[in-house]
Design an enzyme around this catalytic site. Structure first.
Site, PDB file in Angstrom:
ATOM      1  N   ASP A 166     -10.833   6.866  -9.772  1.00 48.70           N
ATOM      2  CA  ASP A 166      -9.774   6.036 -10.066  1.00 48.70           C
ATOM      3  C   ASP A 166      -9.168   5.218  -8.869  1.00 48.70           C
ATOM      4  O   ASP A 166      -9.519   5.686  -7.250  1.00 48.70           O
ATOM      5  CB  ASP A 166      -7.917   6.728 -10.389  1.00 48.70           C
ATOM      6  CG  ASP A 166      -7.561   7.416  -9.233  1.00 48.70           C
ATOM      7  OD1 ASP A 166      -8.736   8.056  -8.104  1.00 48.70           O
ATOM      8  OD2 ASP A 166      -6.289   7.671  -9.147  1.00 48.70           O
TER       9      ASP A 166
ATOM     10  N   ASP B 100      -0.216  13.124  -4.896  1.00 52.34           N
ATOM     11  CA  ASP B 100      -0.181  12.000  -4.552  1.00 52.34           C
ATOM     12  C   ASP B 100       1.498  11.978  -4.680  1.00 52.34           C
ATOM     13  O   ASP B 100       2.625  12.097  -5.160  1.00 52.34           O
ATOM     14  CB  ASP B 100      -0.043  10.536  -5.651  1.00 52.34           C
ATOM     15  CG  ASP B 100      -1.760  10.562  -5.525  1.00 52.34           C
ATOM     16  OD1 ASP B 100      -1.341   9.747  -4.058  1.00 52.34           O
ATOM     17  OD2 ASP B 100      -2.602  10.188  -5.695  1.00 52.34           O
TER      18      ASP B 100
ATOM     19  N   GLY C 170       8.936  21.700  -8.916  1.00 51.23           N
ATOM     20  CA  GLY C 170       9.309  20.876  -7.359  1.00 51.23           C
ATOM     21  C   GLY C 170      10.199  21.541  -6.805  1.00 51.23           C
ATOM     22  O   GLY C 170      10.646  21.786  -6.576  1.00 51.23           O
ATOM     23  N   HIS C 171      10.837  20.062  -5.921  1.00 51.64           N
ATOM     24  CA  HIS C 171      11.163  20.150  -4.602  1.00 51.64           C
ATOM     25  C   HIS C 171      11.981  19.058  -4.398  1.00 51.64           C
ATOM     26  O   HIS C 171      11.259  17.872  -4.620  1.00 51.64           O
ATOM     27  CB  HIS C 171      10.929  20.855  -4.065  1.00 51.64           C
ATOM     28  CG  HIS C 171      10.992  20.928  -2.191  1.00 51.64           C
ATOM     29  ND1 HIS C 171      12.190  21.997  -2.432  1.00 51.64           N
ATOM     30  CD2 HIS C 171      10.942  20.386  -0.960  1.00 51.64           C
ATOM     31  CE1 HIS C 171      12.944  22.214  -1.126  1.00 51.64           C
ATOM     32  NE2 HIS C 171      12.378  20.695  -0.518  1.00 51.64           N
ATOM     33  N   SER C 172      13.636  18.832  -4.476  1.00 52.06           N
ATOM     34  CA  SER C 172      14.270  17.595  -3.807  1.00 52.06           C
ATOM     35  C   SER C 172      14.783  17.994  -2.504  1.00 52.06           C
ATOM     36  O   SER C 172      14.563  18.665  -2.360  1.00 52.06           O
ATOM     37  CB  SER C 172      14.782  16.819  -5.034  1.00 52.06           C
ATOM     38  OG  SER C 172      15.801  18.260  -5.135  1.00 52.06           O
TER      39      SER C 172
ATOM     40  N   LYS D  94       0.546   3.352   3.242  1.00 54.37           N
ATOM     41  CA  LYS D  94      -0.243   4.777   3.230  1.00 54.37           C
ATOM     42  C   LYS D  94      -1.271   4.911   4.703  1.00 54.37           C
ATOM     43  O   LYS D  94      -1.052   4.013   5.775  1.00 54.37           O
ATOM     44  CB  LYS D  94      -1.300   4.700   2.382  1.00 54.37           C
ATOM     45  CG  LYS D  94      -0.985   4.623   0.970  1.00 54.37           C
ATOM     46  CD  LYS D  94      -2.302   4.847  -0.398  1.00 54.37           C
ATOM     47  CE  LYS D  94      -1.733   5.139  -1.568  1.00 54.37           C
ATOM     48  NZ  LYS D  94      -1.040   3.864  -1.900  1.00 54.37           N
TER      49      LYS D  94
ATOM     50  N   CYS E  52       0.074  -1.080   0.116  1.00 52.99           N
ATOM     51  CA  CYS E  52       0.232  -0.001   0.104  1.00 52.99           C
ATOM     52  C   CYS E  52       1.350   1.429  -0.295  1.00 52.99           C
ATOM     53  O   CYS E  52       0.767   2.497   0.327  1.00 52.99           O
ATOM     54  CB  CYS E  52      -0.744   0.102   1.736  1.00 52.99           C
ATOM     55  SG  CYS E  52       0.197  -0.084   3.105  1.00 52.99           S
TER      56      CYS E  52
END
Ligand SMILES: Cc1cc2nc3c(=O)[nH]c(=O)nc-3n(C[C@H](O)[C@H](O)[C@H](O)COP(=O)(O)OP(=O)(O)OC[C@H]3O[C@@H](n4cnc5c(N)ncnc54)[C@H](O)[C@@H]3O)c2cc1C
Length: 735
Positions: free
Chosen positions: A619, A461, A534-536, A416, A413
């Site tokens: 979904d 997500d 984005g971000h890392s 989650k 999963c």
């Protein structure tokens, strides 16, 4: 009194990865090296193994498998399980080239893999591409997997009366003789009376064997009524026949090529020093001209001590290769491989009987078979008996509520948080109200008023790296995130990436980032969406997430539009959670895991386009099929009848569910639909299985189903009608 030290917050002391070791081919040596690596890894090294299939066949048992003494599973080394054991990344693919200057290996699937040290164990091929008709009607004995597969199919066809029990082996060496005997035995053993097996050789058969062994094997061939055809130049293979140049034709519906042991062509184009196509290696098994590359097994040639192509050398090379790879990666000293001059050949004789040949002495019979069987099973037990590392015991003194040692985070999963906890927290959240935010929390994506009168949907997500391949994880994470956009009937627009990388050297950071972003970009670009930022950061483990937006003219498809009479279409099989949970526990078969990963990695933009006019859609992800359908039932005010038999499931999922395998979020998902009555069928448990990058489930008017299904089928997706909406109070019923 000593100084008091404040230990402060626990530090993340994981060592960074600094080196890439690439094992090309899952041959005998590499599988043994992986096993040794799993027991004693070299800190700082990430290992990758590339093989065209998720399993590798063990040569010692192949004739026994053909004869029917062993199952296919007994013969196969499960590379998924082995990779999990050794903490290695498995990539399914075939190497096609090496750029030794830039240390990059290219694969047939378009991927390019960088390495610091690489090792080749890709075996040889018995393909006969020059022989007319071979590619259409012949099966090369090597690689072994192809032969094992084709033989199983042929036996089934013969048993079903769809093929005649006529087979031929081209090549009268030891392997060819073993195969001919095994085929003859196997075909007769299941009651075929008109069996014909031929052994065709250009010169004389078994001319490399010692004197006493040869006549014994010739007698066996006679006992099994195998036609030995010597001095035969084959002109062509045709459907059902081998045509010999002198005009004879030999009936055969299964034709194996065991005449040659050819190196793979591409090795000769790498710039590596080769002799007749085989990679020349020194005593340390290292390429004679490229220090970062090793080669072992049949694809290598030990320059100063050439030996025949036999698995026994590949096996014996493993401890030396293991030591030398570690030495090359850590700056240590190399060991020398000293191949033995003589080795014991154990040749199977069709029935459970074998012949031993060494020093010109021979022994044969059932006792030799038992010895061979013992040796082979012992070899394979090393791979069948792999177990995941035990979880550490819970500390004796611990906080209340910490009842047990933590289970490893679930691969099924993606670890989650349960739906019940989420809805409790999010339900009570009070925030500002805005006119341009058109939805509340609850649907797949939020709806904002977008540009030019369109609606913009937005969602986020992320997935933790439940699979060791960052490239594949990025692809799956991108598809997983886009699921929310597709489910709203919107077209993907833009994406922001959130990446957490484990600790890596700067060089590896660049390599991993490049691989992740290339894979993600491929998915988004194919959907017409842009990655806009984005971000890392660095963290305990790989985590890849995307915030995604999409656009739709008119109202997005939500959960709430389903009507009584609608049919429910599901576009991917379920079971990813169960299979990946089993994978982590090393209980899933390789083919099941690869099937689940392939399903997760399938984009759904084309499918979503067909379903964009659905009355309701979602979904299928973390809450499982039942949880997500309950969401539609509740939001739409309809009852839902689910036909359990019609729900597509991934191979292996039901078998694992029957064994009690569950992802760790299963209980939470079950609690989302507490009143659901279930039939006594393990498949029903999969209704609560969390899905990663799962299918879309859409409620569509009944009369539109044939047209929709025909379009979906043309897209090669596994779509099925799985139930219908009925005029009942909201809820699910399984029938
Ligand atoms: C019928 C038969 C019976 C035999 N019996 C015996 C026996 O009893 N004892 C014995 O000592 N020897 C035996 N041999 C010989 C034995 O099969 C080989 O010597 C042995 O398999 C060599 O092992 P390897 O590690 O070189 O590679 P292989 O076992 O051939 O494995 C190579 C692996 O590399 C993969 N691969 C291939 N190309 C690529 C690529 N381009 N990129 C990535 N991966 C790739 C293949 O799929 C395969 O998994 C037999 C051979 C045959 C045909």
């Amino acid at each position: 009194m000593g100084k008091a030290h404040n230990p402060g917050l626990p530090m993340n002391t994981t060592l960074p990865l600094t080196r890439e070791l690439l094992l090309i081919g899952g041959g005998h040596t590499h599988t043994l090296v992986l096993r040794m690596w799993g027991m004693n890894p070299l800190p700082g090294v990430r290992v990758t193994v590339v093989n065209p299939h998720p399993t590798a066949a063990y040569s010692g048992m192949l004739p026994g498998f053909v004869a029917g003494h062993y199952s296919r599973e007994a013969l196969d080394i499960d590379l998924v399980r082995l990779a999990r054991f050794s903490n290695a990344r498995l990539i399914i693919g075939r190497a096609t080239g090496i750029d030794t200057a830039n240390r990059v290996v290219t694969l047939d699937n378009g991927r390019a893999l960088q390495y610091h040290i690489a090792s080749l164990d890709v075996g040889v091929t018995s393909d006969l591409p020059e022989l007319p008709g071979f590619s259409a009607h012949g099966i090369p004995a090597k690689p072994l997997d192809g032969l094992a597969h084709a033989w199983a199919d042929f036996r089934k066809a013969v048993a079903a009366g769809e093929a005649h029990p006529k087979a031929a082996v081209i090549g009268g060496g030891v392997a060819g003789v073993e195969l001919a005997l095994a085929m003859a035995h196997s075909l007769r053993a299941f009651g075929q009376s008109n069996v014909e097996v031929s052994l065709i050789e250009r010169f004389n058969i078994l001319n490399t064997l010692s004197k006493p062994a040869r006549p014994a094997l010739l007698r066996k061939l006679t006992d099994f009524s195998i036609s030995v055809i010597e001095n035969a130049e084959i002109a062509a293979l045709e459907k059902g026949f081998v045509r010999v140049a002198d005009g004879r034709s030999i009936a055969a519906e299964f034709i194996v090529g065991a005449a040659s042991a050819q190196p793979q062509d591409w090795l000769g184009e790498t710039g590596l020093d080769v002799a007749q196509g085989f990679v020349n290696v020194d005593k340390s098994l290292r390429s004679t001209n490229v220090a970062q590359i090793f080669a072992v097994g049949d694809c290598a040639r030990m320059g100063d001590a050439p030996r025949p192509k036999a698995g026994v050398f590949a096996v014996r090379q493993a401890p030396v290769l293991y030591a030398n790879l570690r030495a090359a990666l850590s700056g240590g000293a190399m060991q020398k491989f000293r191949p033995q001059k003589q080795y014991l050949r154990l040749i199977s004789l069709g029935k459970q009987s074998a012949l031993a040949d060494k020093w010109g002495l021979r022994l044969s019979g059932a006792s030799v078979w038992r010895l061979k069987d013992r040796i082979d099973r012992k070899f394979m037990d090393q791979f069948h008996d792999l177990r995941p590392m035990a979880a550490p015991a819970a500390p004796r003194l611990r906080a209340q509520g910490l009842d047990q040692a933590p289970e490893p985070l679930c691969g099924g999963c993606g670890a989650k948080i349960g739906g019940v906890a989420l809805s409790q927290v999010l339900g009570g959240l009070q925030g500002a109200k805005r006119g341009d935010v058109l939805s509340a929390i609850g649907d797949d994506a939020a709806t904002l008023s977008g540009p030019a009168g369109q609606n913009q949907v937005i969602s986020t997500d992320h997935l933790r790296g439940f699979w060791h391949d960052p490239g594949l994880m990025a692809r799956i994470a991108a598809i997983h995130a886009l699921g929310d956009i597709w489910a709203m009937g919107a077209k993907p627009q833009a994406a922001l990436a959130t990446l957490i990388l484990p600790r890596l050297s700067p060089e590896l950071q660049r390599m991993w980032m490049a691989e992740i972003m290339a894979a993600a970009n491929e998915v988004f670009a194919a959907e017409g969406a842009m990655i806009v930022g984005g971000h890392s950061s660095q963290g305990a483990e790989l985590t890849i997430g995307f915030t995604v937006t999409g656009l739709r003219d008119g109202a997005p498809v939500g959960l709430g539009g389903a009507r009584a009479g609608d049919q429910l279409i599901l576009t991917k099989p379920i079971g990813t959670g169960t299979i990946m949970a089993a994978e982590m526990a090393m209980r899933a078969r390789a083919s099941w895991v690869i099937g689940a990963l392939d399903s997760m990695a399938r984009r759904q933009g084309d499918v979503a386009e067909v379903l964009a006019g659905a009355n309701a859609m979602t979904d299928v992800t973390g809450f499982g099929l039942a949880g997500h359908l309950a969401g539609i039932a509740k939001a739409s005010g309809v009852g839902i009848e689910l036909m359990l038999a019609d729900i597509p499931v991934l191979d292996g999922a039901v078998e694992l569910a029957a064994q009690g395998v569950r992802s760790s979020i299963y209980a939470d998902n079950r609690a989302l639909v507490p009143d659901l009555d279930l039939p006594d069928d393990p498949k029903a448990e999969l209704l609560f299985d969390p899905q990663t990058a799962g299918g879309l489930v859409a409620a569509v008017p009944g009369d539109s189903v044939p047209a929709i299904l025909s379009k979906l089928n043309s897209l090669d997706c596994n779509s099925h009608v799985i139930g219908r909406c009925v005029d009942q109070p909201p809820g699910l019923r399984v029938i």
